[in-house]
Design an enzyme around this catalytic site. Structure first.
Site, PDB file in Angstrom:
ATOM      1  N   ARG A  53       0.800  -1.215   0.000  1.00  0.00           N
ATOM      2  CA  ARG A  53       0.000   0.000   0.000  1.00  0.00           C
ATOM      3  C   ARG A  53       0.839   1.275   0.000  1.00  0.00           C
ATOM      4  O   ARG A  53       0.587   2.193  -0.779  1.00  0.00           O
ATOM      5  CB  ARG A  53      -0.935   0.012   1.213  1.00  0.00           C
ATOM      6  CG  ARG A  53      -2.171  -0.817   1.023  1.00  0.00           C
ATOM      7  CD  ARG A  53      -2.775  -1.186   2.347  1.00  0.00           C
ATOM      8  NE  ARG A  53      -1.879  -2.087   3.043  1.00  0.00           N
ATOM      9  CZ  ARG A  53      -1.860  -3.393   2.807  1.00  0.00           C
ATOM     10  NH1 ARG A  53      -2.698  -3.920   1.971  1.00  0.00           N
ATOM     11  NH2 ARG A  53      -1.002  -4.167   3.430  1.00  0.00           N
ATOM     12  N   THR A  54       1.845   1.318   0.866  1.00  0.00           N
ATOM     13  CA  THR A  54       2.627   2.557   0.975  1.00  0.00           C
ATOM     14  C   THR A  54       3.364   2.838  -0.338  1.00  0.00           C
ATOM     15  O   THR A  54       3.313   3.949  -0.874  1.00  0.00           O
ATOM     16  CB  THR A  54       3.641   2.443   2.133  1.00  0.00           C
ATOM     17  OG1 THR A  54       2.932   2.082   3.313  1.00  0.00           O
ATOM     18  CG2 THR A  54       4.358   3.751   2.378  1.00  0.00           C
ATOM     19  N   LYS A  81      24.591  -5.718  -2.553  1.00  0.00           N
ATOM     20  CA  LYS A  81      26.008  -5.966  -2.860  1.00  0.00           C
ATOM     21  C   LYS A  81      26.919  -5.504  -1.729  1.00  0.00           C
ATOM     22  O   LYS A  81      28.136  -5.586  -1.848  1.00  0.00           O
ATOM     23  CB  LYS A  81      26.400  -5.219  -4.137  1.00  0.00           C
ATOM     24  CG  LYS A  81      25.780  -5.800  -5.392  1.00  0.00           C
ATOM     25  CD  LYS A  81      26.211  -4.960  -6.595  1.00  0.00           C
ATOM     26  CE  LYS A  81      25.308  -5.218  -7.784  1.00  0.00           C
ATOM     27  NZ  LYS A  81      25.331  -4.089  -8.725  1.00  0.00           N
ATOM     28  N   ARG A 102      11.721   3.212   3.250  1.00  0.00           N
ATOM     29  CA  ARG A 102      11.263   2.263   4.276  1.00  0.00           C
ATOM     30  C   ARG A 102      12.424   1.330   4.570  1.00  0.00           C
ATOM     31  O   ARG A 102      13.118   0.860   3.651  1.00  0.00           O
ATOM     32  CB  ARG A 102      10.075   1.455   3.796  1.00  0.00           C
ATOM     33  CG  ARG A 102       9.808   0.265   4.745  1.00  0.00           C
ATOM     34  CD  ARG A 102       8.562  -0.481   4.426  1.00  0.00           C
ATOM     35  NE  ARG A 102       7.387   0.327   4.770  1.00  0.00           N
ATOM     36  CZ  ARG A 102       6.163  -0.163   4.804  1.00  0.00           C
ATOM     37  NH1 ARG A 102       5.934  -1.425   4.531  1.00  0.00           N
ATOM     38  NH2 ARG A 102       5.144   0.609   5.119  1.00  0.00           N
ATOM     39  N   HIS A 130       5.616   5.377  11.360  1.00  0.00           N
ATOM     40  CA  HIS A 130       5.055   5.274  10.017  1.00  0.00           C
ATOM     41  C   HIS A 130       4.133   6.489   9.854  1.00  0.00           C
ATOM     42  O   HIS A 130       2.911   6.361   9.824  1.00  0.00           O
ATOM     43  CB  HIS A 130       4.269   3.958   9.891  1.00  0.00           C
ATOM     44  CG  HIS A 130       3.879   3.612   8.491  1.00  0.00           C
ATOM     45  ND1 HIS A 130       4.264   4.335   7.393  1.00  0.00           N
ATOM     46  CD2 HIS A 130       3.109   2.600   8.010  1.00  0.00           C
ATOM     47  CE1 HIS A 130       3.762   3.787   6.302  1.00  0.00           C
ATOM     48  NE2 HIS A 130       3.054   2.737   6.657  1.00  0.00           N
TER      49      HIS A 130
END
Lengths: 300, 150
Positions: A53-54, A81, A102, A130
């Protein structure tokens, strides 16, 4: 100084109102009007943890505003990496005008904001914050009732591990609301938050008849160190048709989604159900956040 | 006055009134447990009029920097620092926590970005002087002095 959106804790009530007001403006715009505002602008998204959703609503929000997005795919990225997050994000953010990150590590967004000149939005940092979810929750409530002050708001479910309810409770501390916490003993809201915002009502039974807003949450399996404890509490407080019908007229039922059985599908058609609209509000809310942080005022 | 079992130092620093049991942490936080070549004494559980018991650290020919003084104040805010010259106290410093504490102690939260190998030092905002309570500026969690790892 550039603006960032890192933590609800950084915001005053006036800051919250500015974001909500920009979200409302964004929602009222025609598609044609909106699509001219950020033409030529780029939003970078760095998601080091899964998100549906975000991530998609930020993508949709930027595209609705006429801008475009670039996305770091973590699994094939330089982070995989061995490059550190600070370097990777500074490079990716530098390709864009505004950046969303995020990460599973708490405090990542603040670190990234210190390393780049473009505005940074916290799309979730571990169990910490959040803030865009909180703003879309507040936007949903305000859109529904026209105000937030004076409402009776219940929070239900996993109040111990759910960062969504912690941030929402802290944000609601800026408003004159009555908060009722409803949860099993095992998942009660942490004492420091209850004390900080002065919540007086804590229930271990489903008392929802007099609420204006019931905010239900998912019991997050990944936050339970003890899987037996998870199994025990997961079935409690399930919202079915009969229980939700007990809520008063004009009240709404919200949920940050995804749900895992705590709201039965039979509830979806009841007048109280507002969780899908809430999720859709993620787009105008995030349009508003982007506009506010880029300092764009369409009326100016 | 109780007999002190370690003799006076001629020049250096005496850190007095350390909460009992925290003396070793003071030595660690000052990074004197290795590579400090001069005489270093640690007295633990010494009788005290101000505190019931206290620890004392004596470091010969050692002068503390401001950062070192700040770091002691995080774990032993009740301590006093005595500057010794020619066997006498020439200066006595009471500690006061700065508003921000940077790079002195690690954040106890293993999920904090400052503990993940990223190029960022632990930074705390002091939210309470007594008892000491710090808030991590990154993960936003609050910690009491005893929870802090040296």
């Amino acid at each position: 100084m550039k603006g960032n959106l890192i933590s609800i804790d950084d915001l005053e009530r006036s800051d919250i109102e500015d974001f909500l007001s920009k979200a409302s403006q964004a929602e009222k715009m025609s598609k044609a009007e909106a699509s001219k505002i950020l033409r030529g602008h780029i939003l970078s998204t760095i998601f080091l943890e899964p998100s549906t959703r975000t991530r998609l609503s930020f993508d949709a929000a930027m595209k609705r505003l006429g801008g475009s997005t670039i996305d770091l795919a973590a699994e094939v990225s330089s982070v995989e990496k061995g490059e550190n997050i600070a370097d990777t994000s500074a490079v990716v953010a530098g390709y864009s005008d505004i950046c969303v990150i995020r990460s599973p590590y708490e405090g990542t967004a603040r670190m990234v904001a210190e390393n780049t000149d473009v505005p940074v939005i916290n799309g979730g940092d571990g169990a910490n914050q959040h803030p865009t979810q909180t703003l879309l929750d507040l936007y949903t409530i305000k859109k529904e009732f026209g105000h937030i002050d004076g409402l009776k708001i219940g929070m239900l479910g996993d109040l111990k591990y759910g960062r969504t309810v912690h941030s929402l409770a802290e944000a609601l501390d800026h408003y004159d609301v009555d908060i009722r916490l409803i949860s099993p003993e095992e998942t009660k809201m942490p004492e420091h938050i209850v004390e900080k915002i002065g919540i007086e009502e804590e229930k271990t039974e489903l008392e929802i008849e007099d609420l204006d807003v019931l905010y239900a949450t998912r019991i997050q399996k990944e936050r339970f160190p003890d899987k037996q404890e998870y199994e025990r509490v997961k079935g409690e407080f399930i919202l079915n048709k009969q229980r939700v019908k007990e809520m008063k007229k004009g009240s709404i039922l919200m949920h940050p989604l995804p749900r895992v059985g705590e709201i039965k599908p039979e509830v979806d058609k009841l007048p109280q159900a507002r969780y899908f609209e809430q999720s859709c509000n993620g787009v105008p809310t995030r349009m508003g956040i982007i506009l506010e942080l880029l300092g764009v005022d369409k009326d100016a | 006055m109780p007999d002190l079992k370690v003799s006076k130092i001629s020049n250096g620093t005496v850190i007095d009134h350390i909460p009992p049991g925290r003396g070793l942490d003071v030595i660690k936080i000052l990074r004197m447990e290795r590579g400090f070549d001069n005489t270093l004494s640690l007295l633990m559980n010494v009788e005290s009029s101000r505190l019931e018991k206290k620890d004392i650290v004596k470091a010969e020919d050692k002068e503390l920097t401001k950062e070192e003084v700040d770091s002691v104040s995080v774990i032993a805010p009740s301590a006093t620092i005595n500057i010794i010259e020619d066997y006498g106290v020439v200066e006595k410093k009471r500690l006061r926590l700065p508003d921000k504490v940077e790079g002195v102690v690690d954040c106890p939260n293993p999920h904090c970005v400052t503990n993940t190998g990223e190029p960022v030092e632990a930074l705390f905002e002091v939210v309470n002087q007594n008892p000491v309570e710090l808030k991590c500026s990154y993960c936003e969690r609050k910690f009491k002095a005893l929870e802090l790892e040296i």
